[in-house]
Design a protein around this motif. Sequence first.
Motif, PDB file in Angstrom:
ATOM      1  N   THR B  31      51.707 -15.952   8.400  1.00 54.02           N
ATOM      2  CA  THR B  31      51.362 -14.808   7.548  1.00 54.02           C
ATOM      3  C   THR B  31      50.485 -13.835   8.333  1.00 54.02           C
ATOM      4  O   THR B  31      49.551 -14.259   9.016  1.00 54.02           O
ATOM      5  N   SER B  33      48.269 -10.172   8.089  1.00 51.86           N
ATOM      6  CA  SER B  33      47.657  -9.116   7.277  1.00 51.86           C
ATOM      7  C   SER B  33      47.103  -8.037   8.200  1.00 51.86           C
ATOM      8  O   SER B  33      46.660  -8.336   9.311  1.00 51.86           O
ATOM      9  N   TYR B  35      44.370  -4.698   8.465  1.00 51.94           N
ATOM     10  CA  TYR B  35      43.191  -4.072   7.893  1.00 51.94           C
ATOM     11  C   TYR B  35      42.831  -2.833   8.710  1.00 51.94           C
ATOM     12  O   TYR B  35      43.055  -2.784   9.916  1.00 51.94           O
ATOM     13  N   GLN B  37      39.497  -0.555   9.745  1.00 55.28           N
ATOM     14  CA  GLN B  37      38.045  -0.573   9.747  1.00 55.28           C
ATOM     15  C   GLN B  37      37.517   0.749  10.307  1.00 55.28           C
ATOM     16  O   GLN B  37      37.587   0.998  11.509  1.00 55.28           O
ATOM     17  N   PRO B  43      36.154  -3.897   6.975  1.00 57.50           N
ATOM     18  CA  PRO B  43      37.620  -3.760   6.991  1.00 57.50           C
ATOM     19  C   PRO B  43      38.185  -3.555   5.591  1.00 57.50           C
ATOM     20  O   PRO B  43      37.681  -4.132   4.623  1.00 57.50           O
ATOM     21  N   LEU B  88      39.555   1.437  13.675  1.00 61.52           N
ATOM     22  CA  LEU B  88      39.967   0.201  14.341  1.00 61.52           C
ATOM     23  C   LEU B  88      40.943  -0.504  13.405  1.00 61.52           C
ATOM     24  O   LEU B  88      40.623  -0.752  12.239  1.00 61.52           O
ATOM     25  N   LEU B  90      42.898  -3.788  12.502  1.00 62.46           N
ATOM     26  CA  LEU B  90      42.778  -5.230  12.732  1.00 62.46           C
ATOM     27  C   LEU B  90      43.966  -5.970  12.145  1.00 62.46           C
ATOM     28  O   LEU B  90      44.407  -5.660  11.038  1.00 62.46           O
ATOM     29  N   SER B  94      47.246 -16.179   9.227  1.00 62.98           N
ATOM     30  CA  SER B  94      46.886 -17.396   8.507  1.00 62.98           C
ATOM     31  C   SER B  94      48.151 -18.203   8.268  1.00 62.98           C
ATOM     32  O   SER B  94      49.266 -17.735   8.527  1.00 62.98           O
ATOM     33  N   PRO B 102      41.804 -20.226   6.586  1.00 64.33           N
ATOM     34  CA  PRO B 102      41.205 -18.896   6.620  1.00 64.33           C
ATOM     35  C   PRO B 102      42.018 -17.930   7.466  1.00 64.33           C
ATOM     36  O   PRO B 102      42.916 -18.339   8.194  1.00 64.33           O
ATOM     37  N   GLN B 103      41.688 -16.659   7.369  1.00 62.15           N
ATOM     38  CA  GLN B 103      42.336 -15.635   8.174  1.00 62.15           C
ATOM     39  C   GLN B 103      41.593 -15.489   9.505  1.00 62.15           C
ATOM     40  O   GLN B 103      40.376 -15.368   9.530  1.00 62.15           O
ATOM     41  N   PHE B 105      41.174 -13.176  12.897  1.00 61.69           N
ATOM     42  CA  PHE B 105      41.370 -11.786  13.279  1.00 61.69           C
ATOM     43  C   PHE B 105      41.550 -11.626  14.787  1.00 61.69           C
ATOM     44  O   PHE B 105      40.957 -12.358  15.585  1.00 61.69           O
ATOM     45  N   GLY B 106      42.359 -10.622  15.151  1.00 62.92           N
ATOM     46  CA  GLY B 106      42.413 -10.178  16.537  1.00 62.92           C
ATOM     47  C   GLY B 106      41.290  -9.194  16.803  1.00 62.92           C
ATOM     48  O   GLY B 106      40.475  -8.893  15.908  1.00 62.92           O
ATOM     49  N   ASP B 107      41.230  -8.676  18.048  1.00 64.89           N
ATOM     50  CA  ASP B 107      40.165  -7.752  18.403  1.00 64.89           C
ATOM     51  C   ASP B 107      40.498  -6.301  18.070  1.00 64.89           C
ATOM     52  O   ASP B 107      39.677  -5.404  18.295  1.00 64.89           O
TER      53      ASP B 107
END
Lengths: 113, 114
Positions: B31, B33, B35, B37, B43, B88, B90, B94, B102-103, B105-107
Amino acid sequence: QQQVKQSPQSLIVQKGGISIINCAYENTAFDYFPWYQQFPGKGPALLIAIRPDVSEKKEGRFTISFNKSAKQFSLHIMDSQPGDSATYFCAASNGQAGTALIFGKGTTLSVSS
Amino acid sequence: DAGVTQSPTHLIKTRGQQVTLRCSPKSGHDTVSWYQQALGQGPQFIFQYYEEEERQRGNFPDRFSGHQFPNYSSELNVNALLLGDSALYLCASSWTGDGNQPQHFGDGTRLSIL
């Protein structure tokens, strides 16, 4: 409408002190509450998370306190270190942990040595 | 074990252009997602993809669209770029199979609109 309110916006703590960040939510359907740590130029990294069936969860120096009736939760960082200096975000979601996270606006923590 | 990887890391576009951002999820995750930011903000959820379909969407206009491929990687497309799209972006992944996952995140991709 902001669904997760976070305070304070910024925080300065001496090395070895306790850092406390607070969050309040409005949607009673929220059932997963994580805290993320973000360093400049990096993505958020999960620190610790809690569900409403417990009032406190501790992992190392990090503790979440949860008050379901007040719709509030907080992050406590014990023995704060300069390496803890970062931006911290609380978040909330409805359903499983993989669904949309609603984030607070963040708290910038500076730990002075 | 590679985490969430995003490309490119930085991108500069002008108003009205279109952009495509890419994300490879953490190994074992299915999955993705996305975001947005903005500077100094938390985010904001754009949408989530599972089984190559948009499963959930936040309060973003149709100019924001996405895609998930059979290997679970994902793209975020933004059309008719506005100055306010500077942010940014993101990606988080998950595993839907376990509701307690939990999710991660990448950078992110830093998008600047001139």
